[in-house]
Motif scaffolding. Sequence first.
Motif, PDB file in Angstrom:
ATOM      1  N   LEU A   6      74.258   6.507  71.406  1.00  0.00           N
ATOM      2  CA  LEU A   6      72.590   5.483  71.160  1.00  0.00           C
ATOM      3  C   LEU A   6      72.384   5.482  70.033  1.00  0.00           C
ATOM      4  CD1 LEU A   6      71.256   7.305  74.387  1.00  0.00           C
ATOM      5  CD2 LEU A   6      72.499   4.879  73.836  1.00  0.00           C
ATOM      6  N   VAL A   7      71.956   4.887  69.237  1.00  0.00           N
ATOM      7  CA  VAL A   7      70.571   4.693  68.229  1.00  0.00           C
ATOM      8  C   VAL A   7      69.718   4.757  68.309  1.00  0.00           C
ATOM      9  CG1 VAL A   7      71.011   3.416  66.151  1.00  0.00           C
ATOM     10  CG2 VAL A   7      73.436   4.299  66.797  1.00  0.00           C
ATOM     11  N   PHE A   8      68.799   5.815  67.968  1.00  0.00           N
ATOM     12  CA  PHE A   8      67.393   6.373  68.337  1.00  0.00           C
ATOM     13  C   PHE A   8      67.200   5.995  66.470  1.00  0.00           C
ATOM     14  CE2 PHE A   8      68.243   8.477  71.750  1.00  0.00           C
ATOM     15  CZ  PHE A   8      67.608   8.342  72.562  1.00  0.00           C
ATOM     16  N   ILE A   9      65.493   4.903  67.311  1.00  0.00           N
ATOM     17  CA  ILE A   9      64.982   4.698  65.504  1.00  0.00           C
ATOM     18  C   ILE A   9      63.814   4.924  66.047  1.00  0.00           C
ATOM     19  CG2 ILE A   9      64.447   2.941  63.903  1.00  0.00           C
ATOM     20  CD1 ILE A   9      67.015   1.488  64.613  1.00  0.00           C
ATOM     21  N   PRO A  10      62.734   5.439  65.442  1.00  0.00           N
ATOM     22  CA  PRO A  10      61.521   6.421  65.851  1.00  0.00           C
ATOM     23  C   PRO A  10      60.447   5.626  64.620  1.00  0.00           C
ATOM     24  CG  PRO A  10      62.860   8.262  65.066  1.00  0.00           C
ATOM     25  CD  PRO A  10      64.223   7.058  64.929  1.00  0.00           C
ATOM     26  N   PHE A 116      70.595   0.737  71.443  1.00  0.00           N
ATOM     27  CA  PHE A 116      69.403   0.962  70.771  1.00  0.00           C
ATOM     28  C   PHE A 116      68.461   1.791  71.009  1.00  0.00           C
ATOM     29  CE2 PHE A 116      71.868  -0.990  67.563  1.00  0.00           C
ATOM     30  CZ  PHE A 116      71.600  -0.751  66.017  1.00  0.00           C
ATOM     31  N   VAL A 117      67.903   2.605  70.975  1.00  0.00           N
ATOM     32  CA  VAL A 117      66.646   3.284  71.783  1.00  0.00           C
ATOM     33  C   VAL A 117      65.933   2.725  70.588  1.00  0.00           C
ATOM     34  CG1 VAL A 117      65.458   4.830  72.766  1.00  0.00           C
ATOM     35  CG2 VAL A 117      67.794   4.746  73.346  1.00  0.00           C
ATOM     36  N   LEU A 118      64.197   2.211  70.730  1.00  0.00           N
ATOM     37  CA  LEU A 118      63.396   2.304  69.847  1.00  0.00           C
ATOM     38  C   LEU A 118      62.181   2.571  70.131  1.00  0.00           C
ATOM     39  CD1 LEU A 118      64.588  -1.942  69.173  1.00  0.00           C
ATOM     40  CD2 LEU A 118      65.384   0.258  67.798  1.00  0.00           C
ATOM     41  N   ASP A 119      61.526   3.336  68.783  1.00  0.00           N
ATOM     42  CA  ASP A 119      60.542   3.497  68.922  1.00  0.00           C
ATOM     43  C   ASP A 119      59.356   1.969  69.372  1.00  0.00           C
ATOM     44  OD1 ASP A 119      57.443   3.425  68.014  1.00  0.00           O
ATOM     45  OD2 ASP A 119      57.669   5.731  68.137  1.00  0.00           O
ATOM     46  N   GLY A 133      75.503  -6.820  68.890  1.00  0.00           N
ATOM     47  CA  GLY A 133      75.835  -6.809  70.339  1.00  0.00           C
ATOM     48  C   GLY A 133      75.440  -5.877  71.656  1.00  0.00           C
ATOM     49  N   VAL A 134      74.872  -4.966  71.491  1.00  0.00           N
ATOM     50  CA  VAL A 134      73.979  -4.370  72.081  1.00  0.00           C
ATOM     51  C   VAL A 134      72.940  -4.233  72.578  1.00  0.00           C
ATOM     52  CG1 VAL A 134      76.324  -2.304  71.115  1.00  0.00           C
ATOM     53  CG2 VAL A 134      73.742  -2.451  69.927  1.00  0.00           C
ATOM     54  N   PRO A 135      72.266  -3.784  73.637  1.00  0.00           N
ATOM     55  CA  PRO A 135      70.990  -4.005  74.147  1.00  0.00           C
ATOM     56  C   PRO A 135      70.096  -3.301  73.283  1.00  0.00           C
ATOM     57  CG  PRO A 135      72.047  -2.714  75.614  1.00  0.00           C
ATOM     58  CD  PRO A 135      73.017  -3.129  74.399  1.00  0.00           C
TER      59      PRO A 135
END
Length: 163
Positions: A6-10, A116-119, A133-135
């Motif tokens: 998981l790629v987090f972007i705060p 991706f987990v986006l702020d 190609g990922v949610p």
Amino acid sequence: MKKAELVFIPSPGVGHLRSTVELAKLLLERDHCLSITVLVMQRPVDTKVNPYLHSLDNNINIIRLPNVDPSPPKSSSRISSSNSFIESHKPNVQEAVAKLVHAESASDDSPRLAAFVLDMFCTSMIEVANNFGVPACFLHLECRFSGLEILRASSFGTEEATH
């Protein structure tokens, strides 16, 4: 089973970063099939981010994105300035994730990019997630446990998703 990355972007700022990292820690404690990378956008005037990052002792991959000079916003509002700053980091996010994906493809036991987990203030990064190609999932930091439930329900490639 291969781990899911998981790629987090705060959003920029130590408050958003701290909440994101705390959520990431909770997720890693609950699901050992996850690997988490946090991409950090830092404003040059934010002096609290570096001490916080140095204080971390965990298994979360932290990548500091290079500083950028955003183009001046068309409006002088704080929101417009923040959006411009985040938008200017898209190429750096693209490059950082491309390096992660390349490293993943070089090894059979490396995690696979899952989402991706986006702020909630980083919605423009959806485009980057789409490029891979990922949610993309959104995180509202004041409701971070709601974010946890959304992530948990999605079960990014975990055993629960296969039943």
